[in-house]
Design a protein around this motif. Structure first.
Motif, PDB file in Angstrom:
ATOM      1  N   ARG A  92      22.795  67.499  32.496  1.00 27.91           N
ATOM      2  CA  ARG A  92      22.621  66.846  33.829  1.00 27.91           C
ATOM      3  C   ARG A  92      21.410  66.050  33.912  1.00 27.91           C
ATOM      4  N   LYS A  93      20.258  66.516  33.389  1.00 30.46           N
ATOM      5  CA  LYS A  93      19.107  66.021  33.304  1.00 30.46           C
ATOM      6  C   LYS A  93      19.207  64.589  32.558  1.00 30.46           C
ATOM      7  N   ARG A  94      19.827  64.620  31.488  1.00 31.30           N
ATOM      8  CA  ARG A  94      19.750  63.344  30.731  1.00 31.30           C
ATOM      9  C   ARG A  94      20.775  62.378  31.422  1.00 31.30           C
ATOM     10  N   MET A  95      21.741  62.600  32.078  1.00 32.02           N
ATOM     11  CA  MET A  95      22.583  61.777  32.922  1.00 32.02           C
ATOM     12  C   MET A  95      21.840  61.615  34.372  1.00 32.02           C
ATOM     13  N   GLY A  96      21.100  62.082  34.797  1.00 26.70           N
ATOM     14  CA  GLY A  96      20.305  61.857  35.875  1.00 26.70           C
ATOM     15  C   GLY A  96      21.239  62.301  37.319  1.00 26.70           C
ATOM     16  N   TRP A  97      22.106  63.410  36.871  1.00 26.16           N
ATOM     17  CA  TRP A  97      23.040  63.499  38.258  1.00 26.16           C
ATOM     18  C   TRP A  97      22.579  64.764  39.068  1.00 26.16           C
ATOM     19  N   ASN A  98      22.799  65.057  40.288  1.00 20.55           N
ATOM     20  CA  ASN A  98      22.129  66.187  41.162  1.00 20.55           C
ATOM     21  C   ASN A  98      23.301  67.017  41.913  1.00 20.55           C
ATOM     22  N   PHE A  99      24.768  66.673  41.495  1.00 26.73           N
ATOM     23  CA  PHE A  99      25.733  67.295  42.156  1.00 26.73           C
ATOM     24  C   PHE A  99      25.967  68.571  41.572  1.00 26.73           C
ATOM     25  N   PRO A 100      26.493  69.547  42.176  1.00 26.39           N
ATOM     26  CA  PRO A 100      26.672  70.974  41.766  1.00 26.39           C
ATOM     27  C   PRO A 100      27.464  71.007  40.496  1.00 26.39           C
ATOM     28  N   TRP A 101      27.105  71.664  39.611  1.00 25.37           N
ATOM     29  CA  TRP A 101      27.604  71.895  38.409  1.00 25.37           C
ATOM     30  C   TRP A 101      27.246  73.088  37.730  1.00 25.37           C
ATOM     31  N   ILE A 102      28.116  74.154  37.481  1.00 27.30           N
ATOM     32  CA  ILE A 102      27.848  75.713  37.161  1.00 27.30           C
ATOM     33  C   ILE A 102      28.553  75.984  35.811  1.00 27.30           C
ATOM     34  N   SER A 103      28.330  77.185  35.198  1.00 29.43           N
ATOM     35  CA  SER A 103      29.093  77.532  34.172  1.00 29.43           C
ATOM     36  C   SER A 103      29.915  78.544  34.355  1.00 29.43           C
ATOM     37  N   SER A 104      31.218  78.633  33.829  1.00 27.73           N
ATOM     38  CA  SER A 104      31.871  79.841  33.879  1.00 27.73           C
ATOM     39  C   SER A 104      32.043  80.492  32.640  1.00 27.73           C
ATOM     40  N   PHE A 105      30.860  80.336  31.686  1.00 28.99           N
ATOM     41  CA  PHE A 105      30.757  81.198  30.351  1.00 28.99           C
ATOM     42  C   PHE A 105      30.953  82.612  30.544  1.00 28.99           C
ATOM     43  N   GLY A 106      31.882  83.090  29.629  1.00 29.22           N
ATOM     44  CA  GLY A 106      32.050  84.469  29.587  1.00 29.22           C
ATOM     45  C   GLY A 106      33.141  84.895  30.779  1.00 29.22           C
ATOM     46  N   ASP A 107      33.620  83.969  31.175  1.00 31.30           N
ATOM     47  CA  ASP A 107      34.585  84.424  32.545  1.00 31.30           C
ATOM     48  C   ASP A 107      35.831  83.676  32.112  1.00 31.30           C
ATOM     49  N   ASP A 108      37.114  84.085  32.799  1.00 24.34           N
ATOM     50  CA  ASP A 108      38.430  83.801  32.422  1.00 24.34           C
ATOM     51  C   ASP A 108      38.649  82.605  33.210  1.00 24.34           C
ATOM     52  N   PHE A 109      37.932  81.788  34.050  1.00 21.09           N
ATOM     53  CA  PHE A 109      38.287  80.829  34.823  1.00 21.09           C
ATOM     54  C   PHE A 109      38.979  79.667  34.217  1.00 21.09           C
ATOM     55  N   ASN A 110      38.228  79.203  33.222  1.00 16.90           N
ATOM     56  CA  ASN A 110      38.674  77.907  32.656  1.00 16.90           C
ATOM     57  C   ASN A 110      40.134  78.205  31.877  1.00 16.90           C
ATOM     58  N   TYR A 111      40.369  79.436  30.994  1.00 17.25           N
ATOM     59  CA  TYR A 111      41.539  79.905  30.718  1.00 17.25           C
ATOM     60  C   TYR A 111      42.635  80.085  31.573  1.00 17.25           C
ATOM     61  N   ASP A 112      42.361  80.592  32.852  1.00 15.83           N
ATOM     62  CA  ASP A 112      43.418  80.792  33.651  1.00 15.83           C
ATOM     63  C   ASP A 112      43.983  79.460  34.224  1.00 15.83           C
ATOM     64  N   TYR A 113      43.124  78.525  34.343  1.00 16.67           N
ATOM     65  CA  TYR A 113      43.482  77.136  34.905  1.00 16.67           C
ATOM     66  C   TYR A 113      43.828  75.955  33.747  1.00 16.67           C
ATOM     67  N   ASN A 114      43.894  76.650  32.475  1.00 20.42           N
ATOM     68  CA  ASN A 114      44.411  75.944  31.520  1.00 20.42           C
ATOM     69  C   ASN A 114      43.719  74.717  31.184  1.00 20.42           C
ATOM     70  N   VAL A 115      42.568  75.012  30.995  1.00 18.25           N
ATOM     71  CA  VAL A 115      41.649  73.749  30.618  1.00 18.25           C
ATOM     72  C   VAL A 115      40.740  74.201  29.389  1.00 18.25           C
ATOM     73  N   SER A 116      40.766  75.727  28.981  1.00 17.23           N
ATOM     74  CA  SER A 116      40.328  76.078  27.752  1.00 17.23           C
ATOM     75  C   SER A 116      41.390  77.064  27.338  1.00 17.23           C
ATOM     76  N   PHE A 117      41.438  77.347  25.863  1.00 20.09           N
ATOM     77  CA  PHE A 117      42.467  78.188  25.273  1.00 20.09           C
ATOM     78  C   PHE A 117      41.990  79.102  24.393  1.00 20.09           C
ATOM     79  N   SER A 118      42.507  80.519  24.337  1.00 20.68           N
ATOM     80  CA  SER A 118      42.220  81.291  23.647  1.00 20.68           C
ATOM     81  C   SER A 118      42.723  81.227  22.272  1.00 20.68           C
ATOM     82  N   ASP A 119      41.877  82.010  21.277  1.00 20.11           N
ATOM     83  CA  ASP A 119      42.132  81.841  19.764  1.00 20.11           C
ATOM     84  C   ASP A 119      43.402  82.191  19.538  1.00 20.11           C
TER      85      ASP A 119
END
Length: 254
Positions: A133-160
């Motif tokens: 974000r700092k490199r791009m100069g952005w200020n919009f809200p941007w958060i992490s789902s690391f360790g959570d199922d959110f990305n998997y449940d909404y089909n943008v990350s895929f399990s092994d």
């Protein structure tokens, strides 16, 4: 910008007088009106979609600490989540997602005033998100789902396990694992009622978010369009473009 030589140097458009051009333009106008009417129908159908109640508790790492999905609404009733492709082991964000998010900050005051909160979510740890974000100069809200199922449940990350099966679900169909990246992009919409219940109302993937990208819409009206050799092949991150040489005498100031 990567502009193909054939597209730029060998246009095959006929050159006609003004009256013939106007006749052709009127025919195109009818198509444009048809497109507008269809877009209105699609928008109405989108807003009539049934909803799914969100039963799972999701949690995200944010610069202000750990937050639930409900807290991401920030007091508003509607939430747009952009699934930004930045995986835990990636060194930088996706070029296409970066291009998309270059269009967001100017819209935020208008969205917020319309009872809509917008946030980007990636599976990368927060410190990696903050560095990019700092490199791009952005200020919009941007958060992490690391360790959570959110990305998997909404089909943008895929399990092994999903990847080992040879096919995953993306954009509402089963696709070969060879057709998807480690992370994929999309946008999901949610509603939170006065009782605090949350509903998933809509998700779109692949090219479904193109209309949000004003640059694409502008290029579609430029003489050479997008000049693509493949989908969005012209893109770079905004800090990676070389200054395009100007033709002699082309400056608007001199």
């Amino acid at each position: 910008m990567d502009i193909t030589a054939s597209a730029k140097s060998t246009p095959d458009n006929p050159v006609v007088d003004r009256n013939e051009w106007r006749d052709a333009r009127l025919k195109l106008l009818e198509l444009e009106k048809e497109e507008t009417r269809l877009r209105d129908k699609v928008r109405a159908a989108r807003q009539r979609l049934p909803w799914v109640k969100v039963e799972k508790d999701y949690a995200f790492d944010t610069p202000a600490g750990r937050k639930t999905l409900a807290e991401l609404f920030d007091g508003r009733s509607q939430l747009l989540v952009y699934h930004f492709m930045l995986g835990p082991d990636w060194d930088e964000g996706c070029i296409g997602c970066s291009f998309f998010c270059d269009h967001i900050e100017g819209a935020l005051p208008h969205l917020n005033n319309h009872d809509v909160t917008w946030v980007a979510v990636s599976r990368a740890p927060l410190e990696k998100i903050e560095a990019y974000r700092k490199r791009m100069g952005w200020n919009f809200p941007w958060i992490s789902s690391f360790g959570d199922d959110f990305n998997y449940d909404y089909n943008v990350s895929f399990s092994d396990e999903e990847r080992a099966s040879g096919a995953v679900e993306y954009n509402y169909r089963k696709v070969s694992t060879n057709e998807v990246a480690d992370e994929e992009h999309g946008m999901s919409s949610f509603y939170r009622n006065e009782a605090g219940e949350i509903f998933h109302t809509y998700s779109t993937y692949a090219r479904g978010g193109e209309e949000v990208c004003g640059t694409l819409m502008l290029l579609d009206r430029a003489p050479f369009g997008r000049n693509e050799t493949s989908t969005m092949s012209f893109l770079k991150r905004h800090d990676e473009y070389e200054a395009a040489p100007k033709e002699k005498g082309s400056s608007c100031c001199h």
